[in-house]
Design an enzyme around this catalytic site. Structure first.
Site, mmCIF file in Angstrom:
data_model
loop_
_atom_site.group_PDB
_atom_site.id
_atom_site.type_symbol
_atom_site.label_atom_id
_atom_site.label_comp_id
_atom_site.label_asym_id
_atom_site.label_seq_id
_atom_site.Cartn_x
_atom_site.Cartn_y
_atom_site.Cartn_z
ATOM 1 N N ASN A 152 9.941 -3.519 -19.920
ATOM 2 C CA ASN A 152 9.940 -4.965 -20.202
ATOM 3 C C ASN A 152 10.983 -5.752 -19.404
ATOM 4 O OD1 ASN A 152 11.923 -3.688 -21.799
ATOM 5 N ND2 ASN A 152 11.919 -5.376 -23.246
ATOM 6 N N GLU A 250 18.497 2.976 -27.739
ATOM 7 C CA GLU A 250 18.260 1.536 -27.968
ATOM 8 C C GLU A 250 16.758 1.366 -28.167
ATOM 9 O OE1 GLU A 250 20.452 -0.703 -28.330
ATOM 10 O OE2 GLU A 250 22.254 0.169 -27.455
ATOM 11 N N CYS A 284 12.763 -6.696 -26.699
ATOM 12 C CA CYS A 284 13.051 -6.056 -27.992
ATOM 13 C C CYS A 284 13.715 -7.028 -28.956
ATOM 14 C CB CYS A 284 13.936 -4.839 -27.769
ATOM 15 S SG CYS A 284 15.428 -5.246 -26.850
HETATM 16 P P1 NAD Z 1 8.425 3.869 -24.301
HETATM 17 O O1 NAD Z 1 9.178 4.509 -25.403
HETATM 18 O O2 NAD Z 1 6.969 4.089 -24.217
HETATM 19 O O3 NAD Z 1 9.020 4.321 -22.876
HETATM 20 C C1 NAD Z 1 10.365 4.153 -22.547
HETATM 21 C C2 NAD Z 1 10.736 5.156 -21.472
HETATM 22 O O4 NAD Z 1 10.641 6.471 -22.023
HETATM 23 C C3 NAD Z 1 9.790 5.145 -20.258
HETATM 24 O O5 NAD Z 1 10.532 5.381 -19.088
HETATM 25 C C4 NAD Z 1 8.868 6.315 -20.554
HETATM 26 O O6 NAD Z 1 8.275 6.876 -19.398
HETATM 27 C C5 NAD Z 1 9.836 7.286 -21.198
HETATM 28 N N1 NAD Z 1 9.200 8.306 -22.050
HETATM 29 C C6 NAD Z 1 8.009 8.245 -22.692
HETATM 30 N N2 NAD Z 1 7.783 9.410 -23.360
HETATM 31 C C7 NAD Z 1 8.860 10.197 -23.145
HETATM 32 C C8 NAD Z 1 9.224 11.503 -23.560
HETATM 33 N N3 NAD Z 1 8.418 12.229 -24.338
HETATM 34 N N4 NAD Z 1 10.406 12.015 -23.154
HETATM 35 C C9 NAD Z 1 11.241 11.283 -22.372
HETATM 36 N N5 NAD Z 1 10.938 10.049 -21.925
HETATM 37 C C10 NAD Z 1 9.769 9.504 -22.316
HETATM 38 O O7 NAD Z 1 8.797 2.335 -24.387
HETATM 39 P P2 NAD Z 1 8.197 1.158 -23.514
HETATM 40 O O8 NAD Z 1 6.802 0.916 -23.995
HETATM 41 O O9 NAD Z 1 8.457 1.425 -22.086
HETATM 42 O O10 NAD Z 1 9.150 -0.054 -23.942
HETATM 43 C C11 NAD Z 1 8.922 -0.816 -25.056
HETATM 44 C C12 NAD Z 1 9.809 -0.398 -26.205
HETATM 45 O O11 NAD Z 1 11.171 -0.425 -25.800
HETATM 46 C C13 NAD Z 1 9.720 -1.357 -27.366
HETATM 47 O O12 NAD Z 1 9.685 -0.628 -28.565
HETATM 48 C C14 NAD Z 1 10.999 -2.161 -27.277
HETATM 49 O O13 NAD Z 1 11.439 -2.726 -28.465
HETATM 50 C C15 NAD Z 1 11.945 -1.123 -26.761
HETATM 51 N N6 NAD Z 1 13.109 -1.757 -26.135
HETATM 52 C C16 NAD Z 1 14.317 -1.701 -26.775
HETATM 53 C C17 NAD Z 1 15.435 -2.335 -26.222
HETATM 54 C C18 NAD Z 1 16.785 -2.300 -26.892
HETATM 55 O O14 NAD Z 1 17.773 -2.604 -26.226
HETATM 56 N N7 NAD Z 1 16.886 -1.952 -28.156
HETATM 57 C C19 NAD Z 1 15.295 -3.006 -25.015
HETATM 58 C C20 NAD Z 1 14.041 -3.050 -24.400
HETATM 59 C C21 NAD Z 1 12.955 -2.404 -24.967
#
Ligand code: NAD
Length: 482
Positions: A152, A250, A284
């Site tokens: 995002n 996070e 987020c």
């Molecule tokens: P996601 O969890 O699908 O992916 C995040 C990252 O993790 C990607 O690089 C993905 O390839 C990797 N990933 C996926 N499966 C994995 C696994 N099994 N092992 C290791 N890595 C893996 O999240 P997204 O769809 O990319 O992002 C959206 C989410 O992120 C939302 O829930 C949002 O709220 C959250 N977010 C949180 C913050 C914060 O600071 N709290 C900031 C931005 C986004």
């Protein structure tokens, strides 16, 4: 394939081709625009080897020198603001103006902030009366840091991890989201131009279950900093369980706005429109539940929906577009699915279903109008689950006690906004809300010195100049008997 951007992993200061690739889509057209390495365990192993080798020298490089290189990187990135903003928009779907105003400047700011704060990082000491001893602490970088980031705010969030990690003297193996890898790859060129030694930052691109898992399970990566979804984090914690790794998580949010009768609507309305819908609601920290005190509710709703209807959705290249495209076809379907659930439950869709008048080239893009839902029950999935798109629910409330209970009645605890001019109410409510950040009469005003993170299912740990250093460094206490 000729115009197609093909990106490569960045390992030990070199761009390394991979055998297989995955498609990266332009969300505003729905067509493939880049090919991303489909990296696996072998690629991660090579990156970890390079990072381990580089750690010996980088961890003992004087902090002033680490800082100097980082400041040079930040300066160079800043001079390329336009091209980075264009590619971030191309990859993610957000308007170029937004990437230019927020994403890339914040990435520059992240690098500068940690390059500077590390120079002022201090150790603790104590003198123990009666036992004639004194204590002091020494800090060490931990080793090879695994960094996993979402789609995002691609460069913004990657650099929020990368900058403290290398400022502290760690080396890095990072995996950006497979949906938004391009600006990280562009940044790698800047690393080389600015003299970052080979192996200090290694970027391995690919999908979570392959490349991401390989980072989490690698025995020589003692710490993993992850930003992403709560469900992914649960899997990640299970994979990391056999190891003694430091984890920083996070995660998702379901952020309430609590608006009291005495709120200053002239300030509250534009900020709440922005907090609900900017970046297509894909932050987020976006507001997705708006609780308005009963007397103000009709006036708020009228003005809020009037301003929301004015938001232009369209081509991210057009400066008039306030919202661009959502990240993917699947995500768009998921977000629209929530609106269907609302309709089935008998809620009111106040706006969001009107035609978008998209240009021809954007007809296959993943666009959606900002959508306001009212008359929704507290038990609805729209109130409980993270939607992560341009959908927000507005509900009336009567008392302070009631709104605190309803605001806290979700699994998440990332942030909240509170709108009131009564200081006592503001402090009481801020204290009672189960979230990591409360913004009172504002939203997304960030001082990187302040701890940032979530409670409950929104995360473990905090990020910020002091907090990130705690994560990316080990502290040792030396007790000296006089
Ligand atoms: P996601 O969890 O699908 O992916 C995040 C990252 O993790 C990607 O690089 C993905 O390839 C990797 N990933 C996926 N499966 C994995 C696994 N099994 N092992 C290791 N890595 C893996 O999240 P997204 O769809 O990319 O992002 C959206 C989410 O992120 C939302 O829930 C949002 O709220 C959250 N977010 C949180 C913050 C914060 O600071 N709290 C900031 C931005 C986004």
């Amino acid at each position: 394939m000729s115009d197609m951007l093909v990106i490569e992993n960045f390992i030990n200061g070199e761009f390394v081709p991979t055998k297989s690739h995955i498609d990266s889509f332009d969300p505003s057209t729905g067509s493939v625009w880049a090919k991303i390495p489909d990296s696996d365990e072998t690629d991660i192993n090579k990156a970890v080897d390079a990072a381990k080798k580089a750690f010996q020298k980088w961890s003992s490089t004087p902090v002033q020198e680490r800082s100097r290189i980082m400041l040079k990187i930040a300066d160079r990135l800043e001079t390329q603001l336009q091209s980075f903003a264009e590619q971030e928009s191309h990859d993610q779907g957000k308007p170029i103006w937004l990437a230019k105003a927020v994403d890339i400047p914040r990435a520059v700011h992240n690098i500068r902030t940690f390059a500077t704060s590390i120079l002022h990082d201090t150790n603790k000491s104590s003198v123990m009366d009666g036992v004639d001893a004194f204590n002091y602490t020494i800090k060490h970088p931990v080793g090879v840091a695994g960094l996993i980031s979402p789609w995002n705010l691609p460069l913004y969030l990657l650099t929020f991890k990368l900058a403290p990690a290398i400022a502290a003297g760690n080396t890095v193996v990072a995996k950006p989201s497979e949906m938004t890898s391009v600006t990280a790859w562009m940044l790698a060129k800047i690393f080389n131009e600015c003299g970052l030694p080979p192996g200090v930052v290694n970027l391995v691109f690919g999908v979570g279950p392959k490349a991401g898992e390989a980072i989490v399970k690698h025995p020589d990566i003692p710490l993993v900093s992850f930003t992403g979804g709560t469900a992914t984090a649960k899997r990640l914690r299970a994979s990391a369980a056999p190891f003694c790794k430091k984890l920083s998580l996070e995660l998702g949010g379901k952020n309430p706005a609590v608006i009291f009768n005495d709120a200053d609507l002239d300030k509250c309305i534009p900020t709440t429109v922005r907090s609900s819908f900017i970046n297509q609601g894909e932050i987020c920290l976006c507001t997705s539940r708006i609780y308005v005190q009963r007397e103000l509710y009709p006036r708020f709703l009228e003005r809020f929906s009037e301003e929301t209807r004015k938001l232009v959705v369209g081509d991210p290249k057009d400066d008039k577009s306030i919202l661009g495209a959502l990240i993917s076809k699947e995500h768009l379907a998921k977000v629209k699915g929530y609106v269907e659930v609302a309709e089935k439950e008998g809620a009111t869709i106040l706006c969001g279903k009107e035609d978008m008048n998209l240009h021809n080239k954007n007809k296959q893009g993943y666009f959606m109008r900002p959508t306001i839902v009212t008359d929704v029950s507290d038990d609805s999935r729209l109130i409980k689950e993270e939607i992560f798109g341009p959908v927000t629910c507005v509900m009336p409330f009567d008392t302070e006690e009631e709104v605190i209970r309803r605001a806290n009645d979700v699994q998440y605890g990332l942030c909240a906004t509170v709108w009131t001019t009564n200081a006592s109410v503001l402090h009481r409510v801020s204290r009672a809300l189960q979230v990591g950040t409360v913004w009172a009469n504002c939203w997304l005003v960030r001082d990187l010195n302040m701890p940032f993170g979530g409670m409950k299912d929104s995360g473990i740990g905090r990020e910020g100049t002091t907090d990130s250093m705690e994560f990316f460094m080990e502290q040792k206490t030396v007790c000296v008997k006089l």
